[in-house]
Design an enzyme around this catalytic site. Structure first.
Site, short mmCIF file in Angstrom:
data_model
loop_
_atom_site.label_atom_id
_atom_site.label_comp_id
_atom_site.label_asym_id
_atom_site.label_seq_id
_atom_site.Cartn_x
_atom_site.Cartn_y
_atom_site.Cartn_z
N GLY A 109 0.84 -1.21 0.00
CA GLY A 109 0.00 0.00 0.00
C GLY A 109 0.86 1.25 0.00
O GLY A 109 2.09 1.20 0.19
N PHE A 110 0.23 2.39 -0.22
CA PHE A 110 0.97 3.66 -0.23
C PHE A 110 1.67 3.86 1.12
O PHE A 110 2.84 4.23 1.19
CB PHE A 110 0.02 4.82 -0.48
CG PHE A 110 -0.55 4.86 -1.88
CD1 PHE A 110 0.20 4.45 -2.98
CD2 PHE A 110 -1.85 5.33 -2.11
CE1 PHE A 110 -0.31 4.50 -4.27
CE2 PHE A 110 -2.37 5.39 -3.40
CZ PHE A 110 -1.61 4.97 -4.48
N THR A 111 0.93 3.64 2.22
CA THR A 111 1.52 3.88 3.55
C THR A 111 2.66 2.91 3.82
O THR A 111 3.72 3.29 4.32
CB THR A 111 0.41 3.73 4.62
OG1 THR A 111 -0.66 4.60 4.30
CG2 THR A 111 0.93 4.06 6.00
N CYS B 266 -4.89 10.91 9.70
CA CYS B 266 -4.28 12.10 9.10
C CYS B 266 -5.16 13.34 9.25
O CYS B 266 -4.65 14.42 9.56
CB CYS B 266 -3.90 11.87 7.66
SG CYS B 266 -4.99 10.77 6.78
#
Lengths: 347, 62, 347
Positions: free
Chosen positions: C13-15, C147
């Site tokens: 994933g991006f994270t 976030c």
């Protein structure tokens, strides 16, 4: 077919270009003059590639030709100084700047740099037909609404009409996101592409001019903040309101459909299915449509209202043509039928 | 003994803190405050006094 | 040089990719494992082009290797079911999902689908060092903040600390604009490029999960709305607050500089000159910096607070590494010194 001659003063700007586009495509109008100091004698198509088919060159704004309707798309402060000249050549003057937008001269002292011809303010009619339709027939000085105020007024008017919001309501917070065309075609580092792409940039942290306009026409005092985001066209207003009495979804649907069911350009879009579930600038880009929607947040006694328009059309040029259609008794949607594109890139 | 290249001290008009300014600062000059980043105008020298520069006139367009 | 071994669960994933980027570049860490069911045995560089130099292949999340620190970048609901396995292989577990983020099990019943291992909630420490630094040293279960909540907490904490805002203050409206990476790498029509470019799209018209987190850690009840805008990375929170007592610009500067002058990653950016006059995701993209700023609106007794972070770093992976640095007693900015790019495209 009734046709009217029209001219556009300030034809090289984005708004001037949109007016020329709409008027050139309008069954009841013939564009006879487009003025520009900077591009005098150049073709209109040189500034606006979508108008290369228009057989017209810019001319000097000091040699105005006589026309039925003169549209002025100049920056603030110009038309208030030239309105007498305009009326010498035109029966109807439609100004898209803020120069005749506010009802009282005192407001120009407070929010602008005073007014050169306050005697015209009484005669000016606010252009937004959804708000001022009954006063437009026969009007000969029409003042286009500001795009941020237009988006906000369209979003909140149904709540004011239904008595849900009034002058002594609690806080009304309006958080607006706009594209780069709103800053006009002006240069400067801040509007260069490298500095402007992908922004979420507070553009007017506190928005007194917009607040004054909204208060004048809706009787609501609002707290306004504008952000520039990565679009060219488009304005999206998110209004956070806290009605004194609880309100239900059924009341909201009744209020919004009641206000807009018969309006040719308004759409109520609220929590439906698909990708575009709430109002969005992409959905109305290039059109004179306005989309409004809402969400109930009982936990916070809050109603969130969303309102999306294209600042170049519904927020300026489209609204001016729509108001002129009403003023001249033409079909309201004449020249304004384009329904937008899908899929479409950043508006 | 101050030389003419020593930084000049002045009061930041917003926070009241003492800030250092370039020695060659002149009346009418606009500099950004090291404390707040706000643009300040030098009103006078000896002592150097500063005022918030007139608000940048935003191009509101529409 | 003290070095610790680390693994990233959910590495595609991006994270997960951001965690691998930060840990691979961190002087005190060695990445020994990155897991993925979908890309098992593929190189990490295949999923993350910026990590082609990392000599590592994804492995199966069921064969966890023993490490000093295990970072879990899985969707909500996964780590609450695997936390026992994690502690069998790691001394410290850092979870970036919401699974250990809220302090009480009841909140998970209300805002999520309950909690599988509520006994761990007491032990979990909220990761945001600017808020929870004193509890992090020696913590062995760290929960990354959300976030949107991170951006809001960083923006409003100085006003709460200064007593300007409290539990019984008036309305606190938080209007957030986020990029597409926040929706994760998930597919679906809504996140396709044609449908996503140039959006200003209400993404969470009312944001209960974020509100619960902010209320738990700031003691403030807020009215939250999130919009997707045309960025990939970045979160910008605009907070509209109405303090009971009037507040001055000097008070605001004193409060914000007092709160953040000594914080290595925080910048107070408010009304200065140049192009970037207020906090903006572009200015902090790729960095662990947070920018906060404010504007006073006396006419409406309002203070507008702006807070911008990169949701991928300060809002998740960067915050996790920062908290781990504090937990292990490492220099706080280790591995987090990148200062961003200018000019830079859409973040």
């Amino acid at each position: 077919v009734e046709t009217y001659t029209a001219s556009v003063v300030g034809g090289t700007g984005f708004t001037g270009g949109e007016l020329l586009r709409l008027l050139a495509g309008h069954p009841n109008f013939e564009v006879v003059q487009a003025t520009s100091r900077s591009a005098d004698n150049m073709t209109v198509g040189r500034s606006h590639p979508n108008l290369r088919d228009l057989d017209l060159r810019f001319s000097d704004p000091d040699d105005l030709e006589s026309v039925d309707v003169l549209f002025s798309a100049t920056p603030h402060g110009v038309s208030m100084g030239r309105v007498d000249d305009y009326f010498e050549v035109a029966d109807t003057v439609v100004d898209l700047s803020a120069d005749f937008r506010l009802p009282e001269a005192a407001m120009y002292d407070e929010w602008y740099d005073g007014h050169e011809s306050p005697e015209y303010l009484e005669r000016a009619e606010y252009a937004l037909p959804e708000l001022n339709r009954e006063n437009l027939p026969g009007a000969d000085l029409i003042a286009g609404g500001g795009c941020n105020a237009t988006a906000t007024i369209l979003g909140l008017k149904p709540l004011v009409d239904a008595g849900v919001l009034g002058p002594d309501s609690g806080e009304v917070v309006v958080d607006v996101k706009v594209g780069s065309s709103e800053g006009g075609a002006g240069g400067g580092a801040a509007s260069s592409h490298p500095e402007r792409s992908g922004v979420v940039r507070p553009y007017a942290p506190t928005g007194h001019r917009h607040e004054a306009e909204i208060e004048a026409y809706l009787g609501l005092s609002v707290s306004f903040t504008v952000h520039a985001v990565d679009m060219v066209r488009g304005a999206s207003a998110t209004c956070h309101v806290f009605p004194d009495e609880p309100v239900s979804k059924a009341d909201l649907w009744k209020g919004y459909r009641g206000a807009y069911a018969d309006e040719p350009f308004m759409r109520v879009v609220s929590g439906g299915g698909g990708v575009y579930r709430y109002p969005e600038p992409k959905s109305v880009a290039g059109t004179n449509h306005g989309e409004v929607g809402f969400e109930l947040d009982p936990g916070n006694r809050r109603v969130v209202v969303f309102s999306a328009i294209d600042n170049m059309t519904k927020g300026s040029a489209g609204q001016a043509v729509h108001a002129t259609n009403v003023a001249l008794g033409l079909p309201e949607t004449a020249g304004l039928e384009f329904g937008g594109l899908h899929p479409v890139g950043s508006p | 003994m101050t030389t003419d290249t020593d930084p000049v001290l002045a009061e930041d008009p917003i926070t009241g803190e003492e800030i250092e300014l370039p020695a060659d600062v002149e009346v009418g000059e606009i500099i950004d405050s090291p404390v707040t980043g706000t643009e300040l105008e030098v009103i006078s020298l000896d002592p150097v006094t500063l005022e918030e520069a007139p608000e940048l006139e935003e191009d509101w367009g529409e």
